[in-house]
Design a protein around this motif. Structure first.
Motif, short mmCIF file in Angstrom:
data_model
loop_
_atom_site.label_atom_id
_atom_site.label_comp_id
_atom_site.label_asym_id
_atom_site.label_seq_id
_atom_site.Cartn_x
_atom_site.Cartn_y
_atom_site.Cartn_z
N THR A 66 1.05 -1.40 -0.07
CA THR A 66 -0.18 -0.03 -0.03
C THR A 66 1.26 1.45 0.08
O THR A 66 0.40 2.13 -0.57
CB THR A 66 -1.03 0.19 0.95
OG1 THR A 66 -1.17 -1.36 1.39
CG2 THR A 66 -1.30 1.71 1.39
N ALA A 67 1.52 1.50 0.42
CA ALA A 67 2.72 2.40 0.87
C ALA A 67 3.74 2.44 -0.49
O ALA A 67 3.41 3.54 -1.11
CB ALA A 67 3.84 2.24 2.18
N LEU A 68 4.18 1.35 -1.20
CA LEU A 68 4.48 2.00 -2.37
C LEU A 68 3.41 2.12 -3.63
O LEU A 68 3.81 3.01 -4.33
CB LEU A 68 4.68 0.17 -3.27
CG LEU A 68 5.38 0.09 -4.67
CD1 LEU A 68 7.08 0.89 -4.90
CD2 LEU A 68 5.31 -1.54 -4.84
N ARG A 69 1.91 1.67 -3.84
CA ARG A 69 1.57 2.30 -4.80
C ARG A 69 1.05 3.72 -4.37
O ARG A 69 0.72 4.85 -5.43
CB ARG A 69 -0.35 2.41 -3.88
CG ARG A 69 0.03 0.43 -4.90
CD ARG A 69 -2.27 0.11 -4.45
NE ARG A 69 -2.91 0.14 -3.56
CZ ARG A 69 -3.14 -0.14 -2.73
NH1 ARG A 69 -2.10 -2.18 -2.63
NH2 ARG A 69 -3.54 -0.53 -1.64
N ALA A 70 1.17 4.50 -2.35
CA ALA A 70 0.38 5.81 -2.38
C ALA A 70 2.11 5.85 -3.30
O ALA A 70 1.66 7.32 -3.65
CB ALA A 70 1.21 5.60 -1.19
N PHE A 71 3.85 5.80 -3.63
CA PHE A 71 4.54 6.81 -4.43
C PHE A 71 4.75 6.40 -5.03
O PHE A 71 4.02 7.25 -6.04
CB PHE A 71 6.32 6.31 -3.42
CG PHE A 71 6.35 6.39 -2.49
CD1 PHE A 71 6.97 7.89 -2.34
CD2 PHE A 71 6.36 5.47 -0.77
CE1 PHE A 71 8.06 8.26 -0.87
CE2 PHE A 71 6.58 6.37 -0.21
CZ PHE A 71 7.61 6.86 0.36
N ALA A 72 3.69 5.64 -5.85
CA ALA A 72 4.19 5.24 -7.08
C ALA A 72 3.08 6.31 -8.20
O ALA A 72 2.89 5.74 -9.36
CB ALA A 72 4.19 3.78 -7.99
N TRP A 73 1.80 6.10 -7.26
CA TRP A 73 1.26 6.93 -8.12
C TRP A 73 0.94 8.45 -8.08
O TRP A 73 -0.46 8.56 -9.09
CB TRP A 73 -0.48 6.51 -7.28
CG TRP A 73 -1.33 4.78 -7.35
CD1 TRP A 73 -0.78 4.17 -8.16
CD2 TRP A 73 -2.31 4.32 -6.69
NE1 TRP A 73 -1.81 3.28 -7.54
CE2 TRP A 73 -2.07 3.30 -7.28
CE3 TRP A 73 -2.79 4.92 -5.37
CZ2 TRP A 73 -3.51 2.21 -6.58
CZ3 TRP A 73 -3.58 4.27 -4.48
CH2 TRP A 73 -3.96 2.73 -5.18
N HIS A 74 1.99 9.23 -7.35
CA HIS A 74 1.92 10.72 -7.21
C HIS A 74 2.51 11.34 -8.68
O HIS A 74 2.88 10.22 -9.20
CB HIS A 74 2.83 10.88 -5.66
CG HIS A 74 2.61 12.07 -5.28
ND1 HIS A 74 2.95 13.67 -6.86
CD2 HIS A 74 2.10 12.72 -4.28
CE1 HIS A 74 2.50 14.52 -5.83
NE2 HIS A 74 2.02 13.82 -4.96
#
Length: 447
Positions: A411-419
């Motif tokens: 979930t943390a990875l998604r936060a970074f990748a989606w920005h």
């Protein structure tokens, strides 16, 4: 009336106290409790406040404590301005991102996600203690990232937590003054997320004056956002963006400018404020003078790289003297405590105002405030461009909130990748791995 300030040893606390000293109305704040985990910082700021109050009549009584429950008991209002990890953490937020070729501003992009991941668990714990110890208190959240933190606290505090920021009101004030309009009489059609919003209308006397402002080259050039974004781009947008949107609209230029300077903003502030606290500890009788000198330098260098990219010149003295978030906080407290109806731009639940977001999404929007709290006002709907950016960043905020609550690496990875300012999943992996290694409290996110 009793006000508790969480992060009471913070450098900007004297701004809040100065606003309280200027409030002579009935039912004003009479007691201020400073809470912090750092006793040396508490001592320094208490000395500044004592000297601020030296010539004041009936100044609010100031006490300090490192016990959170003690600080909260009996509070009518709680002002939250904590910085988890301190300025040392901010320097890591910025440097890690810059080393990987992306912007590292503390609330925008990768730096803001890292800041949120370590701050949200503490903010939730604070919200739980407030709910248990001071359930009737109103909570004014200035802890960054402000919109994200406010949304994470709402499940525990409901609508009694309201997020504030001075950027939207500052933008509205500057735009009104450029038109010769009294800022206090205008309605600002402003909407978005914290540090991601646009002024889409400025109504005075029943007339939208924003088109007139956009038509006038001289008026646009007279205030900071006009110079920051440029006349042609503002006319193309048909609105005036919050200053933080400069990181999105001029990402490459700002990244190059930040990478070219010898130190990041966080490093500058860390060195500057460390010197202030050290000197104040040695010369407590000069606390106020040292604080004033440090603040003047701090304010004059705000967003200096963005202004350099736009060739926007020095910061307007009127912005530095007009009062910022402390005035927003004071106006909010007075409206609630005395049922004095006020219109303020705040971070609150959407409640159906912006159609692209669900009711519980925290947005930054004009609100009517009275003894019942803050209710969002009707504004014009976001354009496709604005909605796309807002929805993307809201998804990032919610992924960050979920990751902080669950410890989920994916979930943390998604936060970074989606920005939008992180343009690679590979870079997102590297960001997460490096932050997890270098920031205490993020070890659960290591690969």
């Amino acid at each position: 009336m009793r006000l508790t300030i969480l992060g009471g040893g913070g450098f900007r606390v004297p701004l809040v106290y100065r606003a309280l000293l200027g409030d002579r109305g009935s039912g004003r704040i009479t007691n201020v409790v400073l809470y912090d985990t750092d006793t040396s910082r508490l001592s320094a700021i208490t000395a500044v406040l004592r000297q601020q109050a030296a010539d004041a009549v009936d100044a609010p009584v100031v006490t300090a404590t490192t016990d959170l429950d003690e600080a909260l008991r009996g509070a009518d209002f709680v002002f939250s301005a904590i910085r988890v990890g301190g300025l040392a953490g901010r320097t890591v937020d910025e440097r890690v991102a810059l080393d990987l070729g992306v912007l590292g501003q503390e609330t925008v992009g990768a730096g803001g996600i890292a800041y949120g991941l370590r701050t949200l668990p503490v903010a939730v714990q604070v919200a739980q203690r407030i709910a248990a110890v001071a359930p009737e208190a109103w909570v004014i959240n200035f802890t960054n990232p402000a919109g994200m933190v406010t949304e994470a606290m709402i499940p525990y505090l409901g609508d009694r937590v309201i997020g504030i920021c001075d950027s939207p009101s500052g933008l509205g004030r500057r735009a009104a003054l450029a038109l010769g309009v009294d800022p206090a009489t205008a309605f600002y059609d402003y909407a978005g997320l914290n540090h991601l919003g646009w002024l889409r209308g400025l109504r005075s006397g029943g007339v939208d004056r924003l088109p007139e402002l956009l038509e006038s080259t001289s008026a646009l050039a007279s205030f900071e956002e006009g110079r920051l974004f440029g006349v042609e781009w503002l006319r193309s947008l048909g609105s005036i963006p919050n200053e933080y949107l400069h990181y999105y609209y001029f990402a490459r230029e700002t990244l190059a400018a930040v990478q070219a300077v010898p130190q990041t903003r966080g490093t500058f502030l860390l060195e500057q404020q460390s010197a202030f606290y050290a000197k104040t500890g040695q010369q407590p009788e000069q606390a106020l003078e040292l604080w004033q000198q440090t603040r003047a330098e701090r304010e004059s260098t705000y967003m200096v790289e963005s202004r350099a990219v736009a060739d926007a010149g020095e910061r307007d003295e009127r912005d530095m003297a007009a009062g910022g978030y402390e005035q927003v906080a004071l106006s909010l407290m007075r409206a609630i405590a005395h049922n004095e109806r006020a219109s303020l731009i705040l971070n609150v639940r959407n409640r159906g105002v912006l159609h692209q977001l669900d009711d519980d999404a925290v947005i930054e929007i004009p609100c009517t405030v009275d003894a019942n709290g803050a209710v969002p006002r009707t504004v014009s709907q976001l354009t496709d461009h604005q909605a796309g950016l807002v929805c993307s960043v809201k998804a990032v905020e919610r992924a960050t909130i979920e990751a902080a609550a669950t410890g989920s690496r994916s979930t943390a990875l998604r936060a970074f990748a989606w920005h939008p300012l992180v343009d690679s999943v590979t870079v997102a992996h590297r960001l997460l791995d490096t932050y997890a290694t270098e920031l205490s409290g993020l070890g659960q996110f290591r690969h």
